[in-house]
Design a protein around this motif. Sequence first.
Motif, PDB file in Angstrom:
ATOM      1  N   LEU A  61       1.535  -1.195  55.875  1.00  0.00           N
ATOM      2  CA  LEU A  61       2.519  -2.019  56.866  1.00  0.00           C
ATOM      3  C   LEU A  61       3.468  -2.964  55.702  1.00  0.00           C
ATOM      4  O   LEU A  61       4.462  -3.481  55.953  1.00  0.00           O
ATOM      5  CB  LEU A  61       1.975  -2.767  57.923  1.00  0.00           C
ATOM      6  CG  LEU A  61       1.428  -1.900  58.934  1.00  0.00           C
ATOM      7  CD1 LEU A  61       0.469  -2.605  60.016  1.00  0.00           C
ATOM      8  CD2 LEU A  61       2.409  -1.046  59.514  1.00  0.00           C
ATOM      9  N   LEU A  64       5.808  -1.057  53.807  1.00  0.00           N
ATOM     10  CA  LEU A  64       7.244  -0.894  54.716  1.00  0.00           C
ATOM     11  C   LEU A  64       8.057  -2.241  54.874  1.00  0.00           C
ATOM     12  O   LEU A  64       9.246  -2.081  54.764  1.00  0.00           O
ATOM     13  CB  LEU A  64       6.617  -0.624  56.339  1.00  0.00           C
ATOM     14  CG  LEU A  64       6.195   0.838  56.330  1.00  0.00           C
ATOM     15  CD1 LEU A  64       5.468   1.127  57.757  1.00  0.00           C
ATOM     16  CD2 LEU A  64       7.031   2.064  55.649  1.00  0.00           C
ATOM     17  N   ARG A  65       7.366  -3.448  54.895  1.00  0.00           N
ATOM     18  CA  ARG A  65       7.936  -4.530  54.908  1.00  0.00           C
ATOM     19  C   ARG A  65       8.592  -4.886  53.668  1.00  0.00           C
ATOM     20  O   ARG A  65       9.898  -5.320  53.700  1.00  0.00           O
ATOM     21  CB  ARG A  65       7.200  -5.795  55.144  1.00  0.00           C
ATOM     22  CG  ARG A  65       6.522  -5.950  56.712  1.00  0.00           C
ATOM     23  CD  ARG A  65       7.116  -7.251  57.058  1.00  0.00           C
ATOM     24  NE  ARG A  65       6.693  -7.523  58.281  1.00  0.00           N
ATOM     25  CZ  ARG A  65       5.759  -8.176  59.095  1.00  0.00           C
ATOM     26  NH1 ARG A  65       4.980  -8.855  58.198  1.00  0.00           N
ATOM     27  NH2 ARG A  65       5.595  -8.226  60.238  1.00  0.00           N
ATOM     28  N   GLU A  69      11.705  -1.670  55.845  1.00  0.00           N
ATOM     29  CA  GLU A  69      11.608  -0.705  56.959  1.00  0.00           C
ATOM     30  C   GLU A  69      10.929  -1.245  58.131  1.00  0.00           C
ATOM     31  O   GLU A  69       9.912  -2.052  58.151  1.00  0.00           O
ATOM     32  CB  GLU A  69      10.997   0.564  56.297  1.00  0.00           C
ATOM     33  CG  GLU A  69      11.622   1.277  55.193  1.00  0.00           C
ATOM     34  CD  GLU A  69      10.992   2.457  54.577  1.00  0.00           C
ATOM     35  OE1 GLU A  69       9.701   2.805  55.299  1.00  0.00           O
ATOM     36  OE2 GLU A  69      11.340   2.914  53.510  1.00  0.00           O
ATOM     37  N   PRO A  70      11.360  -0.650  59.250  1.00  0.00           N
ATOM     38  CA  PRO A  70      10.638  -0.966  60.476  1.00  0.00           C
ATOM     39  C   PRO A  70       9.344  -0.746  60.721  1.00  0.00           C
ATOM     40  O   PRO A  70       8.883   0.166  59.972  1.00  0.00           O
ATOM     41  CB  PRO A  70      11.573  -0.234  61.822  1.00  0.00           C
ATOM     42  CG  PRO A  70      11.877   0.840  61.092  1.00  0.00           C
ATOM     43  CD  PRO A  70      12.267   0.606  59.443  1.00  0.00           C
ATOM     44  N   LEU A  71       8.344  -1.387  61.380  1.00  0.00           N
ATOM     45  CA  LEU A  71       7.238  -1.263  61.489  1.00  0.00           C
ATOM     46  C   LEU A  71       6.863  -0.749  62.953  1.00  0.00           C
ATOM     47  O   LEU A  71       7.328  -1.085  63.895  1.00  0.00           O
ATOM     48  CB  LEU A  71       6.257  -2.575  61.565  1.00  0.00           C
ATOM     49  CG  LEU A  71       6.451  -3.461  60.060  1.00  0.00           C
ATOM     50  CD1 LEU A  71       5.425  -4.700  60.176  1.00  0.00           C
ATOM     51  CD2 LEU A  71       6.351  -2.756  59.088  1.00  0.00           C
ATOM     52  N   LYS A  72       6.116   0.397  63.063  1.00  0.00           N
ATOM     53  CA  LYS A  72       5.703   1.043  64.140  1.00  0.00           C
ATOM     54  C   LYS A  72       4.453   0.431  64.873  1.00  0.00           C
ATOM     55  O   LYS A  72       4.211   0.631  65.899  1.00  0.00           O
ATOM     56  CB  LYS A  72       5.279   2.563  63.915  1.00  0.00           C
ATOM     57  CG  LYS A  72       6.851   3.336  63.410  1.00  0.00           C
ATOM     58  CD  LYS A  72       6.340   4.739  63.306  1.00  0.00           C
ATOM     59  CE  LYS A  72       7.694   5.343  62.791  1.00  0.00           C
ATOM     60  NZ  LYS A  72       7.513   7.086  62.932  1.00  0.00           N
ATOM     61  N   LEU A  73       3.840  -0.455  64.199  1.00  0.00           N
ATOM     62  CA  LEU A  73       2.472  -1.031  64.474  1.00  0.00           C
ATOM     63  C   LEU A  73       2.589  -2.516  64.069  1.00  0.00           C
ATOM     64  O   LEU A  73       3.203  -2.901  63.240  1.00  0.00           O
ATOM     65  CB  LEU A  73       1.375  -0.382  64.049  1.00  0.00           C
ATOM     66  CG  LEU A  73       1.139   0.940  64.024  1.00  0.00           C
ATOM     67  CD1 LEU A  73      -0.285   1.433  63.333  1.00  0.00           C
ATOM     68  CD2 LEU A  73       0.913   1.078  65.560  1.00  0.00           C
ATOM     69  N   ASP A  74       2.056  -3.302  65.082  1.00  0.00           N
ATOM     70  CA  ASP A  74       1.951  -4.812  65.067  1.00  0.00           C
ATOM     71  C   ASP A  74       0.712  -5.073  64.162  1.00  0.00           C
ATOM     72  O   ASP A  74      -0.187  -4.817  64.331  1.00  0.00           O
ATOM     73  CB  ASP A  74       1.581  -5.389  66.386  1.00  0.00           C
ATOM     74  CG  ASP A  74       1.546  -6.930  66.199  1.00  0.00           C
ATOM     75  OD1 ASP A  74       2.139  -7.488  65.169  1.00  0.00           O
ATOM     76  OD2 ASP A  74       1.115  -7.478  67.079  1.00  0.00           O
TER      77      ASP A  74
END
Length: 419
Positions: A61, A64-65, A69-74
């Motif tokens: 994650l 991705l940051r 890029e968007p995160l699919k999970l918190d």
Amino acid sequence: MGKKNPDTEAPIDELVDYLQARLETILANWRLACEADATMSSKSSFSREEFNDQVPLLITLLFLRLRNEPLKLDPATVASEHGLHRWQSGYSLPELISEMEHLFKTILDEVEAFETSSGKLGTKSLLFVQQQVFRMYGEANRGSLLYYHQLLQNDAAERARSLQFALDQLHQLGEKRGEHLRQSSHDLRTSFSIMTVASQLLEYPKTEKERTDLMDMLNRNLSSIREMLLQLTDYAKIEAGQDVLDIQRFDVAKLVKETLETAQPLAKHNKLVLQGDGPEKLEVTGDRVKVQRILINLLYNALKYTRDGSVYVTWTLENQLRWSLSIQDTGPGFTANSPAALLAEQLKPNVLTSASHQEPHLMEELPPGKAEKEKSKESEGLGLFIVKKLCELMKASMDIESQPGKGTLVRIRFMMKPE
């Protein structure tokens, strides 16, 4: 999320590619840092997957940051799962905090190593990377630490409820013990009064049948008095701490058969089937007298309160370390709120839920008009209390299974050779 510009995007992508290639090394160095930390208990027994748990996903994650890029999970949700795993594994809260610190320091060390070797990041890119790392660190802390703290609070509340429930049971059991003694004293006085009247009437019998009935009355009350005196004597010895073990070799099968033979007249009088089953010979090492006292107390209770049906006694060798003695009856079982029921609840085998989640059905009030009827059964709890204390002295385990109207099973497991 922090914004990248074209001047910083390319070197950050190179950094992420570098970190992804070094992921296994990052995880290995993180574990080494945790194991080298004297404030942490080393979890060297963990497999690689158990130790890493949700951390590889957290690092992904972060990647991705960094690529914007968007995160699919918190991240906080993922970190809470990691906190749950650590709590279940016995980590302390300070250990979890230190673990997170070591993880993100290891990541920053890798970023610094990349910048030292390549010199491509520059001030703006390095600032952006550090912002994202510390942002992820904050979310990971909030997720794992707050959830862990919530679990600790829930566990503390659960323990408090369980302790209060146990204290309430002990308090009621203590009150019932006083009732046992008062009831036993009353029963003794009643029996002696009946014997006195019967002995006086024997001087003036009208018929042989009356004489026989009076002798039968005397014998029944003498037997009852004997049992009550034995129980009170056992109780007094236990309370005074005067019971000591007399260890010797003996045959359990012979002991049980002799005791059953002695109890057969009472079983026949109550129109019950009394049956024993077990090996013809079972040599054990222990206190023969106390084993017999346990058997007599349990057998007396079963024969006294079973109105119809059977009482079965079983002895068997479970393994090379333990043998067991079981007494099962078809009696009424333990009534809610009785002292015997309270003791049975404490000794119920294989309880998987905590005390605060159990239905406290044994603590319920008796229906109106039934309490007086149950007073006649008070000595049953005293007998079980004596058996429990003798088992503790002999380091034997005691299980009780009982349902109202379906009978009772008491199982004692003794050591083959007491320590």
